[in-house]
Design an enzyme around this catalytic site. Structure first.
Site, short mmCIF file in Angstrom:
data_model
loop_
_atom_site.label_atom_id
_atom_site.label_comp_id
_atom_site.label_asym_id
_atom_site.label_seq_id
_atom_site.Cartn_x
_atom_site.Cartn_y
_atom_site.Cartn_z
N THR B 17 -62.01 87.24 -55.09
CA THR B 17 -63.35 87.84 -54.99
C THR B 17 -63.31 89.28 -54.47
OG1 THR B 17 -63.63 86.79 -52.84
CG2 THR B 17 -64.56 85.64 -54.73
N GLU B 210 -33.85 102.44 -58.72
CA GLU B 210 -34.14 103.70 -58.02
C GLU B 210 -33.29 103.78 -56.77
OE1 GLU B 210 -38.38 103.10 -57.54
OE2 GLU B 210 -38.13 102.32 -55.52
N HIS B 248 -42.15 104.66 -52.35
CA HIS B 248 -41.85 103.24 -52.11
C HIS B 248 -41.16 103.09 -50.77
CE1 HIS B 248 -41.70 102.28 -56.71
NE2 HIS B 248 -42.92 102.15 -56.22
#
Lengths: 379, 286
Positions: B17, B210, B248
């Site tokens: 929700t 990476e 990241h």
């Protein structure tokens, strides 16, 4: 987030780790007053968030308060690796018998915390690891159980610590585990932990790094952030939820997504340019975010061209294009802009930008080539 | 065949929700994913778009709907609890999209779920896509077509870039797996490479890595010793400076380890073709 030595040691003390008496000072006169209070010899230590302070001359021994004042004045006037010294820690000097290295950090590959100890204290641990790896003891800790008492004793025995110190060492190990686990540290390091001539264990130097993702449960630590030690543009970027890292090149990069942002830097370099920054505007970048990002990129005077690389997935390219137009109007950049929009609503986005005096590109390689040429003043 | 998800996947959305949860639930349903339940504490008994029942707990959702996969769209400070809840409710496959979970929380999560028969993908990942069958997460469905390339990646938009480049030359994916950009995650390259190796539909594999950590190096060892299918790779972060976190949480070169150059070297030594940039990948797959 890195903490200063004095901040780290204050935290250590709260968890029962013995530290030298001392206080931090921002002026030479203050350093003198602290030295008078402490009596005897003191160490004046520059507080900057880089390693190698000692080698740079940022740590000095003073025999008396007058000398403390003179040395503090010298150190406070220094710059260490480009960072001006704004504070010094004035600690009572210890009579050292021997030095130990002791820390706890995240072992990413093992997915567990690891305690690291070595009898070769006082040196950079990377140096010990390179020269005498057999002198480094590593013990993994179960993150669900925490440090076990026997593990602390095992470490003490492995570094050949005399038995009379095992009890005190175990208390310090427990304290260090709590420092790490209760403050979401990614590193809590005592280097050196010394045995003094009067047979005490004392944490002479301390270093801590805190997980930025855990700041929500550490309001007290968030207040310790020293923004004076950061590049102002990085502080500004954090305010807007942008991830920005300044580099030395001439091509500014604005990209959505961290992996693609790194790739954009790499491809600029591959085509003969140098990236000026890493910048991830994240998902759903509205015009306010785009404008903030553009200002941050252009605040770097080395920037000769800007590359926008947007892959519209959930982020819609026409939305980003509108953001770029609003930002252009506000910032009025004077350097050429190369834009590559791909993915969701890319066509609409390109149409919006067609009149905006921007150079458009289809592929990544094309975008890189055009921005390198633009930075060199070619069409 | 595909890996991890297919048209039989019965999905429960944790945090259905919320803004993100609701938006992506609709996207997943539109793609054809079988979303059988939603979960938001305190909203049990409600319905999403008059089709998807909402439950107060994952356990209740599983009991009522037979959900066998969960996707988590819950803010970072609550997401670890959501993973524990899904694992305790017996969900065998959990995909956590959430970015920004504290690393010590993830160590506790990982060490806990390792004791159970649970696979976690992510966190900080775009999720999974089996083109034409099912998507669990946020990968835009229209950028990939069904095919025989297995794709596994630590990144989000960079993965989209690659799927799109494949699509442009008519290459499709068996399954695309975003394992996420965090230093500690549930599923690593090796886990996914092994699944692709054993998946009859997958012919070749694209692995997008990476900087940071050593997972690519370990993957290289696995490829050299165990894999028969060709692997093409790209590693982002050649120009990343050491000691800086590149967006990241896991993309950081630490103590001299985790550089792109080292990873490329390890992969090339294992016989992997490494692309200089993502647009080169399709030609290396030919």
């Amino acid at each position: 987030m890195k903490l200063h030595e004095y901040q780290s040691k204050q935290i250590f003390a709260r968890y029962g780790i013995p530290i030298p008496k001392g206080r931090v000072a921002a002026a030479a006169s203050e350093a003198k007053a602290i030295a008078e209070e402490l009596g005897g010899r003191v160490v004046i230590k520059s507080q900057v968030l880089v390693g190698g302070r000692g080698k740079a001359g940022g740590v000095k021994l003073a025999k008396n308060p007058d000398e403390a004042e003179v040395l503090a004045a010298q150190i406070l006037a220094m710059e260490i690796k480009g960072l001006p010294v704004r504070k010094v820690l004035v600690d009572e000097a210890a009579a050292i018998e021997s030095e130990i290295y002791f820390s706890i950090t995240n072992d990413r590959a093992a997915r567990k915390p690891v305690m690291i100890a070595s009898a070769a204290g006082g040196m950079e641990i990377e140096e010990v690891a390179a020269k005498t790896p057999e002198k480094i003891i590593k013990v993994h800790i179960d993150p669900l159980l925490g440090l076990r008492d026997y593990q602390a004793r095992d470490i003490a025995a492995s570094i050949d610590l005399p038995r009379e110190y095992w009890k005190d060492f175990s208390k310090i190990a427990t304290g260090l585990w709590q420092v790490y686990s209760q403050n979401d540290a990614t590193l809590a390091e005592i280097n050196p932990l010394v045995i003094t001539k009067d047979k005490r264990l004392v944490a002479l130097d301390g270093k801590m790094m805190i997980d930025d993702n855990a700041m929500f449960r550490h309001a007290d630590l968030a207040e310790m952030r020293d923004v004076d030690e950061e590049a102002p543009a990085e502080t500004e970027a954090r305010k807007y939820g942008l991830s920005y890292i300044k580099l030395d090149g001439s091509i500014g990069c604005m990209v959505n997504g961290a992996g693609l942002a790194m790739t954009s830097m790499d491809i600029v370099k591959l085509f003969g340019g140098e990236p000026a920054n890493f910048l991830d505007i994240g998902g759903g970048a509205g015009s306010d975010k785009v404008a903030a990002a553009m200002k941050i990129i252009l605040s770097d005077l080395n920037v000769k061209a800007v590359l926008f690389n947007i892959f519209g997935g959930i982020t819609r390219c026409d939305e980003v294009a509108r953001g770029i137009l609003v930002a252009m109007d506000e910032v009025k950049p004077k350097v050429p802009m190369v834009v590559r929009l791909v993915g969701t609503n890319a066509e609409e986005g390109r149409k919006l930008l067609a009149d905006a005096k921007m150079i458009t590109a289809e592929t990544l390689a094309d975008a890189a080539r055009k921005s390198v040429a633009a930075a060199k003043g070619k069409k | 065949m595909s890996i991890l998800i297919n048209k039989n996947t019965r999905l429960v959305v944790q945090g259905i929700t919320g803004n993100e949860g609701l938006f992506h639930t609709r996207q997943m349903v539109a793609y054809g994913t079988n979303v059988v339940a939603g979960m938001t504490p305190g909203k049990g008994g409600e319905w999403v778009d008059e089709k998807i029942p909402v439950f107060d707990s994952v356990k209740l959702a599983v009991e009522a709907t037979g959900a066998n996969c969960s996707v988590i769209f819950v803010p970072a400070r609550f997401a670890p609890d959501s993973i524990f809840e899904a694992a305790d409710a017996g969900i065998p496959l959990i995909i956590c999209i959430t970015e920004g979970i504290a690393v010590q929380d993830m160590m506790r999560v990982r060490n806990y779920i390792d004791q159970k028969k649970v696979r976690l993908v992510g966190p900080n990942c775009p999720g999974l896509l089996t083109p034409g069958e099912s998507k669990v997460g946020i990968i835009p469905g229209d950028i990939a077509i069904p095919g025989n390339m297995g794709v596994v990646s630590r990144s989000g938009t960079l993965t989209y870039e690659v799927l799109y480049a494949l699509k442009l030359v008519g290459l499709g994916a068996s399954t695309c797996v975003g394992i996420g950009g965090d230093p500690i995650n549930g599923t690593n390259f090796i886990d996914v490479l092994e699944m692709f190796e054993h998946d009859p539909q997958t012919e070749k594999v694209v692995m997008i890595g990476e900087i940071g950590g050593t997972d690519e190096d370990k993957a290289a060892e696995y490829i050299a010793s165990k894999m028969t299918k060709p692997v093409v790779s790209f590693i982002a972060g050649q120009t990343a400076p050491p000691g800086k976190r590149m967006g990241h949480a896991g993309a950081i070169i630490e103590g001299g380890a985790g550089s792109a150059a080292d990873k490329v070297k390890a992969l090339e030594a294992a016989g992997v073709k490494v692309a200089k940039h993502p647009e080169e990948i399709p030609s290396l797959l030919k």
